[in-house]
Design an enzyme around this catalytic site. Structure first.
Site, PDB file in Angstrom:
ATOM      1  N   CYS A 255     -18.365  -7.167   8.265  1.00 60.37           N
ATOM      2  CA  CYS A 255     -19.769  -7.209   8.409  1.00 60.37           C
ATOM      3  C   CYS A 255     -20.548  -8.613   8.560  1.00 60.37           C
ATOM      4  O   CYS A 255     -21.769  -8.856   9.482  1.00 60.37           O
ATOM      5  CB  CYS A 255     -20.223  -5.745   7.662  1.00 60.37           C
ATOM      6  SG  CYS A 255     -20.481  -7.299   5.941  1.00 60.37           S
ATOM      7  N   SER A 256     -19.661  -9.694   8.831  1.00 60.67           N
ATOM      8  CA  SER A 256     -19.716 -11.161   8.290  1.00 60.67           C
ATOM      9  C   SER A 256     -18.954 -11.593   9.404  1.00 60.67           C
ATOM     10  O   SER A 256     -19.701 -13.185  10.568  1.00 60.67           O
ATOM     11  CB  SER A 256     -19.746 -11.736   7.792  1.00 60.67           C
ATOM     12  OG  SER A 256     -20.425 -11.576   5.926  1.00 60.67           O
TER      13      SER A 256
END
Length: 474
Positions: A255-256
């Site tokens: 998600c980063s």
């Protein structure tokens, strides 16, 4: 009650969860009063269960085989790096007895376990996330029950088996770590949410919403859609190398991972050249259309091609032969929103590129991207001008602003980042999360405050109301 009816009742999701919870509570009662050394011994055991090279490889291979997401080499690295970093963080902290004392205020804080933690974990990290959460839970002398994504069940089941084995080896109850019996359903997950003392959700926003409506204290995390600015003061080669390393890690399952790069006009061509040298392939307008029509099907990401290797994507997208050697693919975009799917999270080796006139326009573009998807999560900037980084931190609704980082390796904790190691990142009220920081062991503790008398600290009325009186009168 007839035998058949009794059997049916015994096999309901609620009954299954009740059996698991009974074992978890019994195990946690025996663990609740251990000292710090014993709690840390448990944490080390859990860490070794996944850090051990043959176990890391086994779980990585299982995860790729079961989910089709990511790649084995990066999953091994993720399991070992995240586990090692989390262990470092946990062993440096106290979670038993007195953990903080403020003599000036006469307050002493005592850490207490919460009880049984319920953890919902995603298919993107079916091995690493369960162990990460279990380490934090046992640091606080809790037990944990994991409800994994059905897609990653076999991997999580094996991870739990390895954790239980290591606990048994040091004489602790294996039932401190359990997994919901298969098949994991919405009903069984909801039953777990209602039975535990705290539920922690990493994964779908549907599960996050269910957790918050369960009646149990809950910690949920939000979706990522990371935009990163490259300004005219950046070291372009360094920025491109870091963006490539971060974007391509585990085929962009994090998600980063950077989803968009916003580049100032003055250095746009040079930045694109640097990104190309780092392994990027810039698609033409026609190729961009082919990527869009393949990556999204009926308005949703195509499950069959997300998180796949670059060579597979190049062939699937119908890109020319030279693209097959690329590590990731760039598409130029101007718009943001539902009509511009490239402005959202892609979970694929596709990087959206925006060209903007100046820093003010770059900040506006980042804000628009986050407002569309990922608000609260994070953003980044490659710059030599810290005033600009501070401006982003002051003006944007995000929990984290990373400066000159490979985003994936700094956002969830890094050895050159002061953020704590985690696989779960809170996004604050901007995504209706209860935390606006990285998940840590502190979120798995109850705190008792011992309060003693201190010298009176009572200012005068004039001290407090004076400015108001002076401005408008009594």
């Amino acid at each position: 009650m007839p035998a058949a009816t009794a059997f049916a009742c015994a096999s309901t999701p609620i009954a299954e969860v009740a059996r698991v919870m009974q074992k978890a509570r019994a195990a946690q009662r025996t663990f609740a009063n251990v000292d710090q050394a014993r709690a840390d011994e448990a944490v080390r055991a859990l860490a070794w269960s996944i850090y051990k090279p043959e176990h890391a490889r086994e779980l990585a291979e299982l995860a790729v085989e079961d989910t089709g997401l990511g790649n084995v080499a990066d999953k091994i690295r993720k399991k070992q790096r995240k586990t090692f970093g989390t262990l470092r963080d946990l062993l440096r902290e106290k979670s038993v007895g007195i953990i903080e004392e403020d003599r000036a205020k006469g307050i002493v804080k005592y850490a207490k376990p919460m009880g049984v933690i319920g953890a919902v974990t995603p298919s993107t990290n079916p091995g690493a996330t369960p162990v990460n959460k279990a380490m934090m839970a046992l640091k606080g002398r809790n037990a944990i029950v994991i409800a994994p994504s059905p897609l990653g069940y076999r991997t999580t089941e094996r991870a739990v088996e390895l954790m239980r084995s290591e606990l048994a080896r040091i004489g602790l109850p294996a039932d401190l770590v359990q997994i919901l019996p298969a098949p994991v359903t919405k009903d069984s997950t909801e039953a777990l949410m209602k039975a535990v003392d705290l539920i922690v959700v990493t994964g779908s926003q549907d599960n996050v919403r269910r957790a918050y409506s369960s009646g149990t204290p809950a910690i949920g995390v939000g979706a990522g859609n990371v935009p990163v600015i490259i300004d005219e003061s950046a070291n372009l080669s360094d920025a491109a190398t870091k963006i490539c390393a971060s974007k391509t890690f585990d085929n962009a399952t994090s998600c980063s991972s950077e989803n968009a790069v916003v580049i100032l006009d003055r250095i746009y061509d040079r930045a694109i050249a640097a990104l190309t040298d780092a392994g990027g392939y810039l698609c033409t307008a026609e190729q961009k259309a082919a990527v869009r029509d393949t990556l999204w099907q009926n308005g949703k990401l195509n499950r069959n091609i997300i998180a796949r290797d670059a060579a597979i994507l190049a062939r699937t997208f119908g890109l020319p032969a030279q693209a097959e050697g690329a590590r990731f693919f760039m598409v130029e975009e101007t718009g943001v929103g539902r009509e511009h799917p490239f402005s959202g999270e892609k979970l694929a080796l596709v990087l959206t590129v925006y060209r903007v006139s100046d820093f003010a326009a770059a900040k506006d573009k980042v804000r628009a991207i986050l407002d569309y998807q990922g608000k609260g999560h994070s953003c980044g900037i490659h710059t030599s001008d810290m005033d600009r980084a501070r401006e982003l931190a002051e003006d944007l609704d995000v929990v984290r602003v990373l400066v000159n980082f490979a985003h994936t390796f700094g956002n969830g904790g890094g050895f050159d980042s002061g953020l704590g190691f985690t696989l779960s990142m809170g996004c604050g009220s901007w995504q209706k999360n209860s935390i606006s920081e990285n998940l840590s062991y502190r979120h798995f503790l109850n705190i008792t405050h011992l309060v003693t008398v201190i010298p009176e600290d009572k200012p005068s009325e004039r001290d407090l109301f004076g400015p108001h009186w002076d401005k408008v009168g009594l």
